[in-house]
Design an enzyme around this catalytic site. Structure first.
Site, PDB file in Angstrom:
ATOM      1  CE  LYS A  63      -3.864  -2.339   2.327  1.00 15.70           C
ATOM      2  NZ  LYS A  63      -4.842  -2.416   3.118  1.00 15.70           N
ATOM      3  CD  GLN A 105      -4.049  -4.500   6.136  1.00 17.65           C
ATOM      4  OE1 GLN A 105      -3.537  -3.937   5.908  1.00 17.65           O
ATOM      5  NE2 GLN A 105      -4.437  -5.527   5.917  1.00 17.65           N
ATOM      6  CG  ASP A 155     -10.239   0.464   5.306  1.00 15.71           C
ATOM      7  OD1 ASP A 155      -9.855  -0.553   4.091  1.00 15.71           O
ATOM      8  OD2 ASP A 155      -9.195   0.200   6.319  1.00 15.71           O
TER       9      ASP A 155
HETATM   10  N1  GUN Z   1      -7.471  -6.867   6.283  1.00 18.71           N
HETATM   11  C1  GUN Z   1      -7.627  -7.840   5.377  1.00 18.71           C
HETATM   12  N2  GUN Z   1      -8.216  -6.435   4.282  1.00 18.71           N
HETATM   13  C2  GUN Z   1      -8.806  -5.315   4.676  1.00 18.71           C
HETATM   14  C3  GUN Z   1      -9.158  -4.218   4.465  1.00 18.71           C
HETATM   15  O1  GUN Z   1      -9.498  -3.978   3.579  1.00 18.71           O
HETATM   16  N3  GUN Z   1      -8.475  -3.149   5.483  1.00 18.71           N
HETATM   17  C4  GUN Z   1      -7.765  -3.008   6.057  1.00 18.71           C
HETATM   18  N4  GUN Z   1      -7.813  -1.952   7.250  1.00 18.71           N
HETATM   19  N5  GUN Z   1      -7.311  -3.749   7.362  1.00 18.71           N
HETATM   20  C5  GUN Z   1      -7.612  -5.325   6.096  1.00 18.71           C
END
Ligand code: GUN
Length: 314
Positions: A69, A113, A136
């Site tokens: 990311k 995350q 998100d």
């Molecule tokens: N863990 C797995 N997929 C995601 C996501 O799309 N966002 C976040 N913050 N954590 C994740």
């Protein structure tokens, strides 16, 4: 239930070979459009969109996602702020960091995350994020806005799926959509998005009865359960559009010494029946980060009273 042994010969005779929905290429195009918009924001408004990513602990898969990311954020010309915290970080420290990021004018998007360690109340942390910076789409306000059609920040993986579906199918009105998995991250928001496209939506889960019969009715199938190859080609309606959200790592010892990523759908057999299908890897996965960048640019625009880029937000 793996493999295509149970496709009956009549169905095999049709032998459609599915169009492969190339999420990697689509994501490249999407990120290029994000980068163009970032250049415009910098040149015309002196703005640089910034994304803060918070990782608690050392989960290897999460570390890979977070690094990726950060790299893609910088490649798009945006600012990346990474906060890597030890696994025993107290919840109060995490909440204090979120408050600082909420108040920081250089930060337009905040992503914590998941999963978080057990001693942290994930809902409390997610709801501490400013809804305007919640790229998100996990804040309860954005969840409610999505459910009521009020212009929410949309979770990145379902948004990526929607972009692939719109590109391939165009109008989805009246189609039967079946979603496997009822997670807050994928299944539930995906259902809201497909309802808004006028699909007839069913969410199936571990207690669903007659799953194979249900899946056979789906014009659109979104599989997001995290069980390698659980959907055989014999369950797929001929001509259906299949989006495989599963990313399952098969252990090296089962795969002749090399780990292999597979989806929730048995790709080889399903590709003989479906009209279109996403591969794993290279399908839905790359779209998730592209949509995260798009959401961050949109957040930067809205926070600064500008219109978000068209076509990159739902
Ligand atoms: N863990 C797995 N997929 C995601 C996501 O799309 N966002 C976040 N913050 N954590 C994740």
């Amino acid at each position: 239930m793996r493999g295509g042994e149970d496709i009956d010969p009549g169905r095999r005779n049709a032998l459609m070979t599915a169009k492969i929905l190339d999420g990697r290429a689509f994501a490249d195009t999407t990120r290029a459009r994000v980068a163009e918009h970032v250049t415009r924001l910098r040149n015309d408004h002196g703005l640089v969109p910034g994304l803060a990513v918070v990782l608690v602990g050392e989960d290897p898969a999460s570390q890979v996602y977070v690094r990726s990311k950060g790299r893609k954020t910088r490649e798009a010309g945006m600012e990346s702020f990474e906060h890597l915290l030890p696994a025993d970080t107290p919840e109060g420290d995490l909440l204090a960091l979120v408050e600082r990021l909420n108040a920081d004018p250089a930060v337009h998007g905040i992503l914590v995350q998941l999963p978080l360690p057990d001693h942290v109340d994930a809902a409390r942390v997610l709801d501490a994020i400013s809804p305007a910076k919640d790229v998100d789409g996990f804040h309860v306000l954005n969840v409610g806005r999505l459910g009521t059609g009020q212009g929410a920040m949309v979770p990145c993986t379902p948004l990526g799926c929607l972009m692939l579906l719109r590109d391939h199918l165009g109008d989805m009105s009246g189609l039967d959509a079946v979603i496997l998995g009822r997670s807050n991250i994928v299944g539930k928001p995906m259902a809201q998005l497909l309802l808004a496209e006028n699909c007839t939506v069913t969410i199936a889960h571990s207690r669903t009865r007659d799953l194979d019969a249900l899946v056979r009715r789906a014009d659109i199938l979104v599989a997001a359960v995290g069980r390698p190859g659980m959907v055989p080609g014999g369950w797929v309606k001929p001509g259906a559009t299949v989006l495989d959200v599963g990313i399952n790592r098969l252990p090296a010892e089962e795969e002749g010494g090399k780990t292999r990523l597979v989806g929730d759908v048995d790709f080889a057999s399903a590709a003989e029946v479906a009209g279109a299908i996403t591969p794993v890897p290279g399908g839905v996965g790359p779209m998730t980060i592209a949509c995260l960048l798009a959401n961050t640019v949109a957040a930067c625009c809205r926070i600064n009273g500008l219109r978000p880029p068209e076509g990159l937000t739902p």
